[in-house]
Design an enzyme around this catalytic site. Sequence first.
Site, PDB file in Angstrom:
ATOM      1  N   LYS A   1      60.864  55.131   9.822  1.00 32.34           N
ATOM      2  CA  LYS A   1      61.118  55.662   8.476  1.00 32.34           C
ATOM      3  C   LYS A   1      59.792  55.874   7.743  1.00 32.34           C
ATOM      4  O   LYS A   1      58.751  55.377   8.193  1.00 32.34           O
ATOM      5  CB  LYS A   1      62.009  54.685   7.701  1.00 32.34           C
ATOM      6  CG  LYS A   1      61.365  53.316   7.456  1.00 32.34           C
ATOM      7  CD  LYS A   1      62.372  52.315   6.891  1.00 32.34           C
ATOM      8  CE  LYS A   1      61.741  50.950   6.713  1.00 32.34           C
ATOM      9  NZ  LYS A   1      62.745  49.915   6.379  1.00 32.34           N
TER      10      LYS A   1
ATOM     11  N   ARG B   1      71.146  42.869  -1.581  1.00 31.08           N
ATOM     12  CA  ARG B   1      70.653  44.184  -1.953  1.00 31.08           C
ATOM     13  C   ARG B   1      71.772  45.162  -1.623  1.00 31.08           C
ATOM     14  O   ARG B   1      72.444  45.651  -2.506  1.00 31.08           O
ATOM     15  CB  ARG B   1      69.379  44.451  -1.139  1.00 31.08           C
ATOM     16  CG  ARG B   1      68.408  45.407  -1.740  1.00 31.08           C
ATOM     17  CD  ARG B   1      67.142  45.486  -0.912  1.00 31.08           C
ATOM     18  NE  ARG B   1      67.379  45.613   0.534  1.00 31.08           N
ATOM     19  CZ  ARG B   1      66.434  45.843   1.431  1.00 31.08           C
ATOM     20  NH1 ARG B   1      65.172  45.957   1.053  1.00 31.08           N
ATOM     21  NH2 ARG B   1      66.719  45.954   2.716  1.00 31.08           N
TER      22      ARG B   1
ATOM     23  N   TYR C   1      32.556  52.607 -11.941  1.00 28.85           N
ATOM     24  CA  TYR C   1      33.339  52.608 -13.184  1.00 28.85           C
ATOM     25  C   TYR C   1      33.469  51.206 -13.768  1.00 28.85           C
ATOM     26  O   TYR C   1      33.718  50.232 -13.051  1.00 28.85           O
ATOM     27  CB  TYR C   1      34.753  53.128 -12.924  1.00 28.85           C
ATOM     28  CG  TYR C   1      34.845  54.626 -12.766  1.00 28.85           C
ATOM     29  CD1 TYR C   1      34.497  55.486 -13.804  1.00 28.85           C
ATOM     30  CD2 TYR C   1      35.312  55.169 -11.570  1.00 28.85           C
ATOM     31  CE1 TYR C   1      34.602  56.862 -13.646  1.00 28.85           C
ATOM     32  CE2 TYR C   1      35.418  56.543 -11.414  1.00 28.85           C
ATOM     33  CZ  TYR C   1      35.057  57.381 -12.460  1.00 28.85           C
ATOM     34  OH  TYR C   1      35.169  58.736 -12.298  1.00 28.85           O
TER      35      TYR C   1
ATOM     36  N   MET D   1      38.553  57.477  -7.167  1.00 31.42           N
ATOM     37  CA  MET D   1      39.558  58.355  -6.549  1.00 31.42           C
ATOM     38  C   MET D   1      39.132  58.820  -5.158  1.00 31.42           C
ATOM     39  O   MET D   1      39.923  58.824  -4.220  1.00 31.42           O
ATOM     40  CB  MET D   1      39.830  59.565  -7.461  1.00 31.42           C
ATOM     41  CG  MET D   1      40.998  60.412  -6.984  1.00 31.42           C
ATOM     42  SD  MET D   1      41.312  61.856  -8.017  1.00 31.42           S
ATOM     43  CE  MET D   1      41.988  61.118  -9.489  1.00 31.42           C
TER      44      MET D   1
END
Length: 361
Positions: A33, A128, A257, A305
């Site tokens: 999957k 679930r 950053y 990024m």
Amino acid sequence: MRPARALIDLNALRHNYQLARQTAGARALAVIKADAYGHGAVRCAEALQEQADGFAVACIEEALQLRAAGIRGPILLLEGFFEADELELIVQHQLWCVVHAQWQIEAIINSAVSGLNLWLKLDSGMHRVGLHPAEYQAAYQRLQASGKVDKIVLMSHFSRADELDCSRSAEQLSTFNQARAALNAEVSLRNSPGIMGWPQLFPEQSANDWVRPGIMLYGATPFEVEQPLAAQLKPVMTLQSKIISVRELPAGEPVGYGAKFVCARPTRVGVVAMGYADGYPRHAPTGTPVVVDGVRTQLIGRVSMDMLTVDLTDLPHAGLGSSVELWGQQVLASDVAQAAQTIPYQLFCNLRRVPLSYSGE
Ligand SMILES: *Cc1c(COP(=O)(O)O)cnc(C)c1O
């Protein structure tokens, strides 16, 4: 071209599949999957097609992609159908189908299809999806009597099999055994941690049973602690890139950053073409392991990024163009995951933008 790549070793995939089946002593549906956990579902299915007893995916969209690519043999839909009109396609494409809710049973009984292969899911404690133990037998009998069904496999799913000192798996097994009582049918309970971690719960390996290995196929351990079988897995994916820039910075200078890392000593900083847009976790902290030219070092500063920064101070031979392994055989994805407080499943599934290339066809 940008040097970020994910190399997928299909021989390692086949090795891990074999290990799953051998360890379980049962038939195994290779869980592919979510695009085979980021490894490419069609290529992985092709590589396993000769060997695998079948495949499992989340939904019909994923199954139809495999059928369109020429994958034959069993494919199980792990969440069954979402809308009743999928049933015709399920029969047409000979898909196997989990049934986890009463509305699905009604839809099957009210449909015009026949010859279904159903995996009747019990909620044994995950809470679930799945039928309640008190309604399980009746659901089985109704489906059996419906005339729509060729075969029913009894199924449940473990919620805590990755916790090796936890009693929940044994409790779930006992709930399952009570709920199924005298039902004489094939059984499917185990995911990767169930296969690897709980042989004592399955002392009589039944060749008639089915296991559903996912993460172990890709060579990553589902456990947070060392485990003997985990050492036998072969990592399938190597996420790699290159150093594209080098900076020599004095002590006291910040990197990246937010100045999240400040050099404590004169530091050689390597910039790697890999970032969170590729799926590398942005929240991986300074200290996360990374290998440069075969030598282990660490991530420093914030992941951005398209780039991230690593410490090259103690790697004098590394520099521009040096190869970097973000995860693979030298740095396990599970180690990166642990450093970044996530799981290897998520690292693999998050992979984007990076071209996949295959070996071991
Ligand atoms: C995803 C999934 C699996 C595979 O789980 P792993 O932990 O990756 O082995 C097995 N069974 C079901 C029902 C699943 O949804």
